[in-house]
Design a protein around this motif. Sequence first.
Motif: not given
Ligand code: BGC
Length: 231
Positions: A64-65, A76-77, A103-104, A143, A146, A156
């Motif tokens: 997830p990034g 970020p999470n 990336n997911d 992305e 954001h 987000e």
């Molecule tokens: C991240 C992304 C990611 C998404 C879902 C976002 O905060 O920046 O890279 O794909 O969350 O997990």
Amino acid sequence: MNTLAIDIGGTGLKMVVLDSAGVPVSTATRADTPQPATPDALLAALERMAADHRDFDRISCGFPGVVTEGHTRNAPNLGAGWADFALAGALGTRFGKPARVANDADVQGFGAIEGRGVELTVTLGTGVGSGLFTDGRLVPNLELGHAPFRDGASFEQLLGKPALDKRGRDAWHGALFEALAIWHALFNPRLLHLGGGHAQIIERPLPPRTRVVDNSAGLIGGVALWRNPEG
Ligand code: BGC
């Protein structure tokens, strides 16, 4: 050729073994993401889960990034420690098999796209992820989550899990349909695929060229990752 497909989320970790056609050959499992989700804690949790998933030749992991060349750039999470972490290398060492990490939302996209024209995948989960494809080829590192949306908040911040929990489903739906109109105007995708856990709770009719994909796409796309030359 079997692939251990891993989906790392801010809330949950998922795992399954897929054959080369993307058909599950183990029972998919889920575990809570460790808190704080540092690289060590996360790798240990994945190793515990992998005890239920045997007979694989390679690994695919959605993260997830931003990921470049197997290195994570941010998360970020998740917890701290991901600014430049060699996750593909660490998974390869721990499991003794070659690993690819992406990336997911990009992995989810590989599991969802038709491979024609511009296709955009947006994942609605803990965070908001995005994957852009032209004729089946990934445009990396988009992305969208954001980018600024409205009232000084990003997509987000108004569509991620904390916003859904805090502002409720009505406000979330309102923001989502506004966001969909913006994404369609901006990218003109032939298809916009909505994935992630919260795509399943959408209660209103979707605009044209928009569809909800099955949540399993986040794991199934892992097989396609091994067909993608960029890995
Ligand atoms: C991240 C992304 C990611 C998404 C879902 C976002 O905060 O920046 O890279 O794909 O969350 O997990």
